[in-house]
Design an enzyme around this catalytic site. Structure first.
Site, PDB file in Angstrom:
ATOM      1  N   LYS A 176       0.849  -1.197   0.000  1.00 48.91           N
ATOM      2  CA  LYS A 176       0.000   0.000   0.000  1.00 48.91           C
ATOM      3  C   LYS A 176       0.881   1.242   0.000  1.00 48.91           C
ATOM      4  O   LYS A 176       1.598   1.503   0.966  1.00 48.91           O
ATOM      5  CB  LYS A 176      -0.918   0.047   1.224  1.00 48.91           C
ATOM      6  CG  LYS A 176      -1.992   1.153   1.081  1.00 48.91           C
ATOM      7  CD  LYS A 176      -2.543   1.647   2.399  1.00 48.91           C
ATOM      8  CE  LYS A 176      -1.729   2.738   3.021  1.00 48.91           C
ATOM      9  NZ  LYS A 176      -1.820   4.056   2.323  1.00 48.91           N
TER      10      LYS A 176
ATOM     11  N   GLY B  12       7.372   4.747   8.149  1.00 49.62           N
ATOM     12  CA  GLY B  12       6.513   5.902   8.354  1.00 49.62           C
ATOM     13  C   GLY B  12       6.708   6.485   9.738  1.00 49.62           C
ATOM     14  O   GLY B  12       7.780   6.358  10.347  1.00 49.62           O
ATOM     15  N   SER B  13       5.662   7.096  10.254  1.00 47.80           N
ATOM     16  CA  SER B  13       5.774   7.812  11.525  1.00 47.80           C
ATOM     17  C   SER B  13       5.825   6.851  12.705  1.00 47.80           C
ATOM     18  O   SER B  13       5.301   5.731  12.650  1.00 47.80           O
ATOM     19  CB  SER B  13       4.589   8.765  11.693  1.00 47.80           C
ATOM     20  OG  SER B  13       3.404   8.039  11.959  1.00 47.80           O
ATOM     21  N   THR B  14       6.432   7.308  13.783  1.00 43.56           N
ATOM     22  CA  THR B  14       6.534   6.492  14.996  1.00 43.56           C
ATOM     23  C   THR B  14       5.158   6.202  15.580  1.00 43.56           C
ATOM     24  O   THR B  14       4.902   5.090  16.059  1.00 43.56           O
ATOM     25  CB  THR B  14       7.420   7.205  16.032  1.00 43.56           C
ATOM     26  OG1 THR B  14       8.761   7.293  15.503  1.00 43.56           O
ATOM     27  CG2 THR B  14       7.459   6.450  17.345  1.00 43.56           C
TER      28      THR B  14
ATOM     29  N   GLY C 255       3.614   3.482  13.633  1.00 42.99           N
ATOM     30  CA  GLY C 255       4.391   2.271  13.911  1.00 42.99           C
ATOM     31  C   GLY C 255       3.987   1.612  15.216  1.00 42.99           C
ATOM     32  O   GLY C 255       3.895   0.377  15.307  1.00 42.99           O
TER      33      GLY C 255
ATOM     34  N   GLU D 299      10.491   0.859  10.305  1.00 46.53           N
ATOM     35  CA  GLU D 299      11.485   1.924  10.128  1.00 46.53           C
ATOM     36  C   GLU D 299      10.732   3.222  10.293  1.00 46.53           C
ATOM     37  O   GLU D 299       9.910   3.599   9.449  1.00 46.53           O
ATOM     38  CB  GLU D 299      12.146   1.800   8.752  1.00 46.53           C
ATOM     39  CG  GLU D 299      13.422   2.611   8.633  1.00 46.53           C
ATOM     40  CD  GLU D 299      13.188   3.944   7.966  1.00 46.53           C
ATOM     41  OE1 GLU D 299      13.092   4.952   8.716  1.00 46.53           O
ATOM     42  OE2 GLU D 299      13.086   3.999   6.734  1.00 46.53           O
TER      43      GLU D 299
ATOM     44  N   CYS E  17      13.518  10.621   6.994  1.00 40.65           N
ATOM     45  CA  CYS E  17      13.509  10.135   8.372  1.00 40.65           C
ATOM     46  C   CYS E  17      14.891  10.189   9.008  1.00 40.65           C
ATOM     47  O   CYS E  17      15.019  10.377  10.222  1.00 40.65           O
ATOM     48  CB  CYS E  17      12.955   8.701   8.429  1.00 40.65           C
ATOM     49  SG  CYS E  17      13.698   7.606   7.222  1.00 40.65           S
TER      50      CYS E  17
ATOM     51  N   GLU F 104      10.435  15.454  15.733  1.00 42.51           N
ATOM     52  CA  GLU F 104      10.731  15.334  14.312  1.00 42.51           C
ATOM     53  C   GLU F 104       9.857  16.309  13.533  1.00 42.51           C
ATOM     54  O   GLU F 104       8.630  16.214  13.545  1.00 42.51           O
ATOM     55  CB  GLU F 104      10.478  13.906  13.826  1.00 42.51           C
ATOM     56  CG  GLU F 104      10.873  13.703  12.377  1.00 42.51           C
ATOM     57  CD  GLU F 104      10.640  12.284  11.894  1.00 42.51           C
ATOM     58  OE1 GLU F 104      11.459  11.800  11.096  1.00 42.51           O
ATOM     59  OE2 GLU F 104       9.625  11.672  12.292  1.00 42.51           O
TER      60      GLU F 104
END
Length: 477
Positions: free
Chosen positions: A183, A235-237, A240, A257, A291, A388
């Site tokens: 995706k 993607g974003s934490t 995740g 990641e 990132c 971030e």
């Protein structure tokens, strides 16, 4: 008056033919979403609609996973050398269509054509070449004499490097005998759909690669699907963590990641002109939407003023504007939402007392733009030093000793990347050993190679992509 005036040098859009609408790629064919829903993908530089893309719901995701499961039996049974032929073929087609794909990526993402043409596309092809070479050598990768594929891999990728992140995910998965449902991000779906066409062009068997487009809800359906064996997410934490909670307690293998707040550390014996170029590349490459960006500059106190003067001079030469112009250094921010996030954090930096500076530059009136920005007088408590930003914003802190540099660099919940600038090899090795970062660059920044593993610690995720290490995530070992 600028030292040099550049005549416009636009890359032609005529090399890429974008259809008015695209369906989902399932079992080797494009099809409409079962619900008939679609969404628009925009050009960040102009806000024009590029195309309408099908929106996959739970039923569409289920069809894609079933297609991948059916294809897995025959694909995993192929000898590695046969799988390698398909990967080599895909790599060659990517090279042949690289100009078309570079223009497409720039239109859909907003990054400068110079980056998509000279960095993204060569690396995309290189990853498929590299993993094609591994396909018939898995017994020698260090994961046992007969490592077996996992099955169906669910892969969710971000918008900052759409085609490169696809290559990082799909190439090792196919080389090891897995099938894929991928995706892409909702703001950058086009290059993945063009890649689906490349799979057909390469004669890849039906169902080995499936592409479902949609938003976070589509990704959540894919991650939670009970017949998925492996989940890979970049993607974003925050997302995740949600995925980790979803996968917890299941048999699914997971690699993440996630975000980063990389420290770029400049010592007083560093080659300062070279360091300035590394700093610029570290935080302004892809508008800082990276990132592993070097978003925190840690500079030794004795050279801080000299370095900052040189850095500011360099920033005045950066050209912001049309991403399709070959002279452009800084392109558009990917979306209105991301621009709002960057703006909010930059304003917070000013409100907390940091000193903000940007070079004089005229931003286009249409699209999503943010000027290159530098913050000085930053403390470790400031949000711009902790969170971030994912934009062209650099926070500058100083240090006196190597111990202080290590303490400040590691004072973050993230652990993805770091850079060290010094002439002493012994210092590089000692510092790299103490920094809690998955990737440490020495006298350079943002350099990637298919043979080199990439990944993080702490809230930057776990697992490695790239290199021999990237095979492990797709093997039963």
């Amino acid at each position: 008056m600028a030292l040099f005036e550049y005549a416009p040098a636009p890359e032609s859009r005529a090399v890429v033919d974008i259809a008015p609408s695209y369906g989902l790629f399932v079992d080797g064919e494009f099809r409409e979403a079962g619900s008939g829903k679609s969404f628009k993908t925009l050009s960040p530089a102009t806000e024009e609609t590029l195309s309408e893309v099908a929106y996959a719901d739970a039923a569409d995701v289920d069809a894609a996973v079933r297609a991948a499961r059916t294809a897995f039996a025959s694909w995993s049974a192929l000898p590695g050398a046969e799988r390698a032929k398909y990967l080599f073929r895909i790599a060659r087609i990517l090279q042949e269509r690289s100009r078309e794909l570079a223009v497409l990526e720039t239109l859909d993402n907003g990054k400068p054509i110079r980056e998509t043409r000279d960095a993204d596309l060569p690396l995309v092809a290189a990853h498929f070449f590299y993993y094609a070479g591994w396909a018939d050598k898995l017994s020698y990768a260090g994961y046992g004499r007969d490592p077996r594929p996992l099955g169906v891999a669910a892969q969710v990728i971000p918008w900052n490097f759409p085609l490169l992140m696809l290559a990082w995910k799909i190439a090792p998965a196919l080389a090891t005998g897995n099938t894929v449902v991928l995706k892409p991000a909702e703001t950058t779906p086009l290059s993945a759909l063009f890649f689906a066409d490349i799979c057909r062009q390469a004669g890849l068997p039906r169902g080995v690669v499936n592409i479902v487009t949609g938003d976070g809800a589509t990704g959540a359906e894919l991650v939670a699907h009970p017949d998925v064996d492996k989940v890979a997410f970049t993607g974003s934490t925050g997302v995740g963590k949600e995925i980790a909670r979803t996968v917890a307690g299941t048999r699914k293998k997971l690699t993440l990641e996630l975000g980063g707040k990389g420290a770029n550390i400049v010592f007083d014996d560093a080659p300062l002109d070279q360091a300035v170029e590394g700093i610029v590349n570290g935080i302004f490459f892809n508008q800082g939407q990276v990132c592993c960006a070097g978003s925190r500059l840690l500079v030794q106190e004795s050279v801080q003023d000299e370095l900052l003067d040189a850095l500011k001079r360099r920033l005045t030469t950066l050209r912001v504007g049309d991403p399709l112009d070959k002279n452009t250094d800084i392109g558009a921010i990917n979306s209105a939402e991301q621009l709002a996030r960057i703006t909010e954090l930059a304003e917070a930096g000013e409100a907390e007392g940091a000193e903000r500076w940007s070079p004089p530059c005229e931003l286009p009136t249409d699209g999503y733009w943010f000027a290159p920005t530098l913050f000085t007088n930053v403390t470790q408590a400031h949000r711009v030093a902790r969170e971030e930003i994912f934009g062209p914003v650099l926070s500058v802190l100083s240090f006196r000793t190597p111990d202080e540099a290590v303490a400040k660099a590691n004072n973050t919940p993230y652990g993805l990347s770091a850079g060290i600038w010094t002439e002493k090899g012994s210092r590089i090795l000692k510092m790299a050993n103490r920094l809690r970062a998955g990737v440490v660059w020495a006298n350079t920044f943002n350099k990637f190679d298919p043979a080199s593993p990439f990944g993080g610690y702490k809230e930057s995720g776990f697992g490695r992509e790239g290199g021999r290490h990237g095979l492990e995530a797709y093997l039963n070992v």
